[in-house]
Motif scaffolding. Structure first.
Motif, PDB file in Angstrom:
ATOM      1  N   GLY A   9     -24.905   2.411 -15.614  1.00  0.00           N
ATOM      2  CA  GLY A   9     -25.602   3.679 -15.706  1.00  0.00           C
ATOM      3  C   GLY A   9     -27.011   3.505 -16.242  1.00  0.00           C
ATOM      4  N   GLY A  10     -27.789   4.573 -16.195  1.00  0.00           N
ATOM      5  CA  GLY A  10     -29.147   4.519 -16.705  1.00  0.00           C
ATOM      6  C   GLY A  10     -29.930   5.732 -16.269  1.00  0.00           C
ATOM      7  N   SER A  11     -31.238   5.661 -16.467  1.00  0.00           N
ATOM      8  CA  SER A  11     -32.135   6.756 -16.121  1.00  0.00           C
ATOM      9  C   SER A  11     -33.043   6.324 -14.985  1.00  0.00           C
ATOM     10  CB  SER A  11     -32.977   7.146 -17.336  1.00  0.00           C
ATOM     11  OG  SER A  11     -32.165   7.628 -18.371  1.00  0.00           O
ATOM     12  N   VAL A  12     -33.120   7.162 -13.960  1.00  0.00           N
ATOM     13  CA  VAL A  12     -33.993   6.901 -12.819  1.00  0.00           C
ATOM     14  C   VAL A  12     -34.683   8.194 -12.417  1.00  0.00           C
ATOM     15  CG1 VAL A  12     -32.615   4.990 -11.934  1.00  0.00           C
ATOM     16  CG2 VAL A  12     -32.159   7.322 -11.134  1.00  0.00           C
ATOM     17  N   GLN A  13     -35.698   8.054 -11.606  1.00  0.00           N
ATOM     18  CA  GLN A  13     -36.370   9.232 -11.056  1.00  0.00           C
ATOM     19  C   GLN A  13     -35.720   9.617  -9.728  1.00  0.00           C
ATOM     20  OE1 GLN A  13     -40.577   8.108 -11.029  1.00  0.00           O
ATOM     21  NE2 GLN A  13     -40.834   9.295 -12.900  1.00  0.00           N
ATOM     22  N   THR A  14     -35.994  10.829  -9.324  1.00  0.00           N
ATOM     23  CA  THR A  14     -35.501  11.303  -8.028  1.00  0.00           C
ATOM     24  C   THR A  14     -35.869  10.309  -6.929  1.00  0.00           C
ATOM     25  OG1 THR A  14     -35.677  13.612  -8.698  1.00  0.00           O
ATOM     26  CG2 THR A  14     -35.656  13.167  -6.343  1.00  0.00           C
ATOM     27  N   LYS A  87     -30.537  12.335  -6.864  1.00  0.00           N
ATOM     28  CA  LYS A  87     -31.120  13.654  -7.076  1.00  0.00           C
ATOM     29  C   LYS A  87     -30.801  14.121  -8.490  1.00  0.00           C
ATOM     30  CE  LYS A  87     -30.175  14.802  -2.231  1.00  0.00           C
ATOM     31  NZ  LYS A  87     -29.519  15.760  -1.311  1.00  0.00           N
ATOM     32  N   PRO A  88     -31.575  15.039  -9.028  1.00  0.00           N
ATOM     33  CA  PRO A  88     -31.282  15.538 -10.385  1.00  0.00           C
ATOM     34  C   PRO A  88     -29.862  16.073 -10.523  1.00  0.00           C
ATOM     35  CG  PRO A  88     -33.483  16.192  -9.742  1.00  0.00           C
ATOM     36  CD  PRO A  88     -32.860  15.554  -8.531  1.00  0.00           C
ATOM     37  N   GLU A  89     -29.309  16.650  -9.463  1.00  0.00           N
ATOM     38  CA  GLU A  89     -27.948  17.191  -9.529  1.00  0.00           C
ATOM     39  C   GLU A  89     -26.878  16.097  -9.582  1.00  0.00           C
ATOM     40  OE1 GLU A  89     -30.320  17.971  -7.284  1.00  0.00           O
ATOM     41  OE2 GLU A  89     -29.447  18.294  -5.274  1.00  0.00           O
ATOM     42  N   MET A 109      -4.557  11.323 -12.955  1.00  0.00           N
ATOM     43  CA  MET A 109      -5.059   9.953 -12.954  1.00  0.00           C
ATOM     44  C   MET A 109      -4.284   9.142 -13.986  1.00  0.00           C
ATOM     45  SD  MET A 109      -7.460   9.611 -10.722  1.00  0.00           S
ATOM     46  CE  MET A 109      -8.603  10.634  -9.773  1.00  0.00           C
ATOM     47  N   ASP A 110      -3.940   7.916 -13.614  1.00  0.00           N
ATOM     48  CA  ASP A 110      -3.140   7.078 -14.502  1.00  0.00           C
ATOM     49  C   ASP A 110      -3.990   6.307 -15.499  1.00  0.00           C
ATOM     50  OD1 ASP A 110      -1.360   6.690 -11.562  1.00  0.00           O
ATOM     51  OD2 ASP A 110      -0.418   7.461 -13.389  1.00  0.00           O
ATOM     52  N   TYR A 111      -5.191   5.940 -15.096  1.00  0.00           N
ATOM     53  CA  TYR A 111      -6.055   5.138 -15.961  1.00  0.00           C
ATOM     54  C   TYR A 111      -7.491   5.649 -15.859  1.00  0.00           C
ATOM     55  CZ  TYR A 111      -2.107   1.955 -15.723  1.00  0.00           C
ATOM     56  OH  TYR A 111      -0.847   1.417 -15.779  1.00  0.00           O
ATOM     57  N   TRP A 112      -8.195   5.532 -16.985  1.00  0.00           N
ATOM     58  CA  TRP A 112      -9.582   5.990 -17.070  1.00  0.00           C
ATOM     59  C   TRP A 112     -10.440   4.962 -17.799  1.00  0.00           C
ATOM     60  CZ3 TRP A 112     -11.616  10.415 -15.017  1.00  0.00           C
ATOM     61  CH2 TRP A 112     -10.729  11.432 -14.632  1.00  0.00           C
ATOM     62  N   GLY A 113     -11.731   4.956 -17.447  1.00  0.00           N
ATOM     63  CA  GLY A 113     -12.713   4.279 -18.266  1.00  0.00           C
ATOM     64  C   GLY A 113     -13.360   5.261 -19.220  1.00  0.00           C
ATOM     65  N   LYS A 114     -14.276   4.751 -20.028  1.00  0.00           N
ATOM     66  CA  LYS A 114     -14.938   5.607 -21.025  1.00  0.00           C
ATOM     67  C   LYS A 114     -16.148   6.331 -20.458  1.00  0.00           C
ATOM     68  CE  LYS A 114     -13.467   3.108 -25.147  1.00  0.00           C
ATOM     69  NZ  LYS A 114     -13.897   2.403 -26.385  1.00  0.00           N
ATOM     70  N   GLY A 115     -16.608   5.892 -19.315  1.00  0.00           N
ATOM     71  CA  GLY A 115     -17.722   6.570 -18.658  1.00  0.00           C
ATOM     72  C   GLY A 115     -19.061   5.903 -18.897  1.00  0.00           C
ATOM     73  N   THR A 116     -19.972   6.132 -17.974  1.00  0.00           N
ATOM     74  CA  THR A 116     -21.335   5.643 -18.090  1.00  0.00           C
ATOM     75  C   THR A 116     -22.278   6.747 -17.633  1.00  0.00           C
ATOM     76  OG1 THR A 116     -22.846   3.822 -17.493  1.00  0.00           O
ATOM     77  CG2 THR A 116     -21.342   4.570 -15.771  1.00  0.00           C
ATOM     78  N   LEU A 117     -23.365   6.964 -18.384  1.00  0.00           N
ATOM     79  CA  LEU A 117     -24.244   8.095 -18.140  1.00  0.00           C
ATOM     80  C   LEU A 117     -25.302   7.742 -17.101  1.00  0.00           C
ATOM     81  CD1 LEU A 117     -25.274  10.948 -18.871  1.00  0.00           C
ATOM     82  CD2 LEU A 117     -26.605   9.876 -20.706  1.00  0.00           C
ATOM     83  N   VAL A 118     -25.433   8.630 -16.137  1.00  0.00           N
ATOM     84  CA  VAL A 118     -26.499   8.534 -15.132  1.00  0.00           C
ATOM     85  C   VAL A 118     -27.387   9.759 -15.285  1.00  0.00           C
ATOM     86  CG1 VAL A 118     -27.020   8.581 -12.664  1.00  0.00           C
ATOM     87  CG2 VAL A 118     -25.106   7.197 -13.515  1.00  0.00           C
ATOM     88  N   THR A 119     -28.678   9.532 -15.475  1.00  0.00           N
ATOM     89  CA  THR A 119     -29.641  10.616 -15.625  1.00  0.00           C
ATOM     90  C   THR A 119     -30.717  10.470 -14.558  1.00  0.00           C
ATOM     91  OG1 THR A 119     -29.268  10.658 -18.014  1.00  0.00           O
ATOM     92  CG2 THR A 119     -31.222  11.792 -17.183  1.00  0.00           C
ATOM     93  N   VAL A 120     -30.905  11.522 -13.788  1.00  0.00           N
ATOM     94  CA  VAL A 120     -31.899  11.512 -12.717  1.00  0.00           C
ATOM     95  C   VAL A 120     -32.938  12.574 -13.041  1.00  0.00           C
ATOM     96  CG1 VAL A 120     -32.324  11.625 -10.242  1.00  0.00           C
ATOM     97  CG2 VAL A 120     -30.094  10.850 -11.096  1.00  0.00           C
ATOM     98  N   SER A 121     -34.170  12.159 -13.197  1.00  0.00           N
ATOM     99  CA  SER A 121     -35.244  13.095 -13.546  1.00  0.00           C
ATOM    100  C   SER A 121     -36.070  13.431 -12.308  1.00  0.00           C
ATOM    101  CB  SER A 121     -36.126  12.513 -14.636  1.00  0.00           C
ATOM    102  OG  SER A 121     -36.666  11.273 -14.212  1.00  0.00           O
TER     103      SER A 121
END
Length: 122
Positions: A9-14, A87-89, A109-121
């Motif tokens: 995950g991370g931050s990217v632009q549109t 896209k920002p959405e 769901m039987d199994y999950w991860g902790k998640g990773t944040l994706v931010t689109v500006s």
């Protein structure tokens, strides 16, 4: 407790791109459907994409068709989500999940991860 491990995950632009990875224990990777699920701010979780245990069958929700692609690499026990033309959405926490059957609903769901944040500006 078995957990799936997301990264990428991370931050990217549109218009930018990211590739998410999910490292999966072998016993799950070889027998379960794998899913990418996201939760956008203030919204319910939704399935973004899924892939069967052979890689022969995939699903992508309409809003990401043509932009996102799910894949799996057997030798690495890893599931990927290539995200292009972001896209920002698309901003959300993205989770890797596993279940032994496919449907388009988020339940059981039987199994999950902790998640990773994706931010689109914009």
């Amino acid at each position: 407790q078995v957990q799936l491990q997301e990264s990428g995950g991370g931050s990217v632009q549109t218009g930018g791109a990211l590739r998410l990875s999910c490292l999966v224990p072998e016993s799950i990777f070889s027998t379960y459907w794998m899913f990418w699920v996201r939760r956008a701010p203030g919204k319910e979780r939704e399935i973004v994409a899924s892939i069967d245990r052979t890689g022969g069958s995939t699903y992508h929700r309409k809003s990401v068709e043509g932009r996102f692609r799910i894949s799996r690499q057997s030798g690495e026990n890893t599931v990927y989500l290539q995200m292009n033309n972001l896209k920002p959405e698309d901003t959300a926490v993205y989770y890797c999940a596993a279940r032994d059957y496919f449907n388009e609903h988020i339940t059981d769901m039987d199994y999950w991860g902790k998640g990773t944040l994706v931010t689109v500006s914009s």
